[in-house]
Design an enzyme around this catalytic site. Structure first.
Site, PDB file in Angstrom:
ATOM      1  N   GLU A 154       7.894   0.827   4.807  1.00  0.00           N
ATOM      2  CA  GLU A 154       7.288   0.021   5.863  1.00  0.00           C
ATOM      3  C   GLU A 154       7.236  -1.424   5.386  1.00  0.00           C
ATOM      4  OE1 GLU A 154       3.067   0.648   6.363  1.00  0.00           O
ATOM      5  OE2 GLU A 154       3.024  -0.248   8.351  1.00  0.00           O
TER       6      GLU A 154
ATOM      7  N   TYR B 175       8.634   0.655  10.559  1.00  0.00           N
ATOM      8  CA  TYR B 175       8.882   1.781   9.641  1.00  0.00           C
ATOM      9  C   TYR B 175      10.365   2.087   9.622  1.00  0.00           C
ATOM     10  CZ  TYR B 175       3.924   3.185   9.543  1.00  0.00           C
ATOM     11  OH  TYR B 175       2.578   3.239   9.369  1.00  0.00           O
TER      12      TYR B 175
ATOM     13  N   HIS C 274      -6.251  -1.718   3.459  1.00  0.00           N
ATOM     14  CA  HIS C 274      -5.937  -0.509   2.676  1.00  0.00           C
ATOM     15  C   HIS C 274      -5.009  -0.787   1.507  1.00  0.00           C
ATOM     16  CE1 HIS C 274      -2.559  -0.920   5.300  1.00  0.00           C
ATOM     17  NE2 HIS C 274      -2.158   0.306   5.330  1.00  0.00           N
TER      18      HIS C 274
ATOM     19  N   HIS D  67      -0.424  -1.728  14.681  1.00  0.00           N
ATOM     20  CA  HIS D  67      -1.342  -0.608  14.453  1.00  0.00           C
ATOM     21  C   HIS D  67      -2.690  -0.922  15.095  1.00  0.00           C
ATOM     22  CE1 HIS D  67       1.172   1.342  11.463  1.00  0.00           C
ATOM     23  NE2 HIS D  67       1.184   0.292  10.674  1.00  0.00           N
TER      24      HIS D  67
ATOM     25  N   HIS E 205       0.832  -1.209   0.000  1.00  0.00           N
ATOM     26  CA  HIS E 205       0.000   0.000   0.000  1.00  0.00           C
ATOM     27  C   HIS E 205       0.859   1.249   0.000  1.00  0.00           C
ATOM     28  CE1 HIS E 205       0.696  -0.683   4.392  1.00  0.00           C
ATOM     29  NE2 HIS E 205       0.816   0.625   4.400  1.00  0.00           N
TER      30      HIS E 205
ATOM     31  N   HIS F  54       4.685   7.206   3.269  1.00  0.00           N
ATOM     32  CA  HIS F  54       5.476   5.982   3.109  1.00  0.00           C
ATOM     33  C   HIS F  54       4.815   5.077   2.084  1.00  0.00           C
ATOM     34  CE1 HIS F  54       2.499   4.570   6.170  1.00  0.00           C
ATOM     35  NE2 HIS F  54       2.577   3.417   5.519  1.00  0.00           N
TER      36      HIS F  54
HETATM   37 FE   LIG Z   1       1.433   1.746   6.052  1.00  0.00          FE
END
Ligand SMILES: [Fe+2]
Length: 305
Positions: free
Chosen positions: A263, A253, A198, A244, A152, A212
């Site tokens: 990431e 990250y 996502h 997360h 993503h 990112h």
């Molecule tokens: Fe991300």
């Protein structure tokens, strides 16, 4: 009906030091160099079939050149040309291979957030490094983190509501999660086409900025192994392995040698088209981003490329 936009196909990032970044992305991240031309290097993850998923472009500054999403069928390009033009945004069309080696037929336009967006059909297939008959689970000769695929992109926008509306209403992305400020505006949003949490996310920040881009890895052990490799190679880690709240994903990250944030990501959940979006409140922003720390480090919102 066509699925239309399938997923993130590639990102092209600007790098002031192409040689150093090529070494980093091939030897530490473990991408495969597929081709190069004047000032650009074309890379892919080992399990991807298309010609490239990351393009490095020699440029005076770092940051995002463009993001590209794969469409399922050639007529999808006409379909979205009409929708984007109807939104008052100019669309440019490119023939197969016009944009570079292995490239499909494409359209490009500027999102309201100032980012150049491409939709592409018919990328050249180069195979995923495994045979199509009786394959082993993984090629034997991988180096570095060696993520199987790109996952993503996370961009910044001054008007997250406006940028999110464009991706939802015009490009037909589905909202999975959002952080909503106390005054009702969106601070950050997560949107998908691939039935994952996502394919793109948008957070408050300068228009055109890249926060990112992320590679998929298979599990939590792979997150730890990635962090081991990053530390061993002296790569600057931005956020050490954690979870997360949004997406429920596991993450680390880090920064490429010129300051683009990378990431590696795993976990999450499966999203049907009738998925009801999840909302996080402004007070819970820290937990939304980093579930264990429950706070966001200053760099996370201020450092971007
Ligand atoms: Fe991300």
């Amino acid at each position: 009906m066509s699925d239309r936009i399938l997923r993130l196909q590639h990102v092209e990032v600007r790098v002031p030091d192409l040689e150093l970044c090529t070494a980093y992305y091939t030897e530490v991240v473990g991408l495969i160099e597929v081709a190069h031309d004047e000032g650009r290097v074309f890379l892919k993850c080992w399990d991807e079939h298309e010609h490239h998923s990351v393009v490095l472009r020699q440029a005076p500054t770092y940051g995002l050149d463009h993001m590209s999403f794969k469409v399922a069928e050639q007529p999808d390009l006409d379909y979205y040309t009409e929708r984007v033009e109807k939104a008052g945004i100019a669309v440019k069309r490119f023939a197969t291979a016009e944009l570079g080696p292995g490239w499909g037929e494409a359209i490009r336009f500027e999102a309201p957030s100032g980012h150049l967006v491409e939709l592409v059909y018919g990328m050249e297939k180069v195979g995923n490094m495994l045979p199509l008959t009786n394959p082993p689970p993984r090629p034997a000769n991988l180096v570095g983190i060696a993520p199987p695929r790109l996952d993503h992109i996370f961009i910044m926008a001054e008007d997250v509501d406006g940028a999110t509306a464009f991706f939802r209403d015009v490009l037909e992305f589905r909202l999975t999660e959002q952080i909503v400020a106390n005054d009702g505006h969106q601070l950050a949003t997560w949107l998908e086409r691939s039935h994952t949490p996502h394919d793109i996310a948008i957070v408050t920040g300068p228009n055109g900025a890249l926060h990112h881009f992320a590679f998929w890895i298979d599990d939590w052990n792979a997150v730890r192994e990635a962090a081991d490799l990053l530390a061993f190679n002296g790569v600057t880690i931005d956020v050490a392995p954690t979870r997360h709240g949004v997406t429920r994903g596991y993450t680390v990250y880090f920064f490429d040698p010129v300051g683009n944030r990378n990431e590696v990501f795993t976990g999450g959940y499966w999203v049907d088209p009738d998925f009801e979006p999840i909302t996080w409140t402004e007070e819970e922003m820290g937990r939304a981003m980093f579930y264990y720390d429950r706070q966001v480090n200053e760099r996370f919102f201020t450092v971007h490329s």
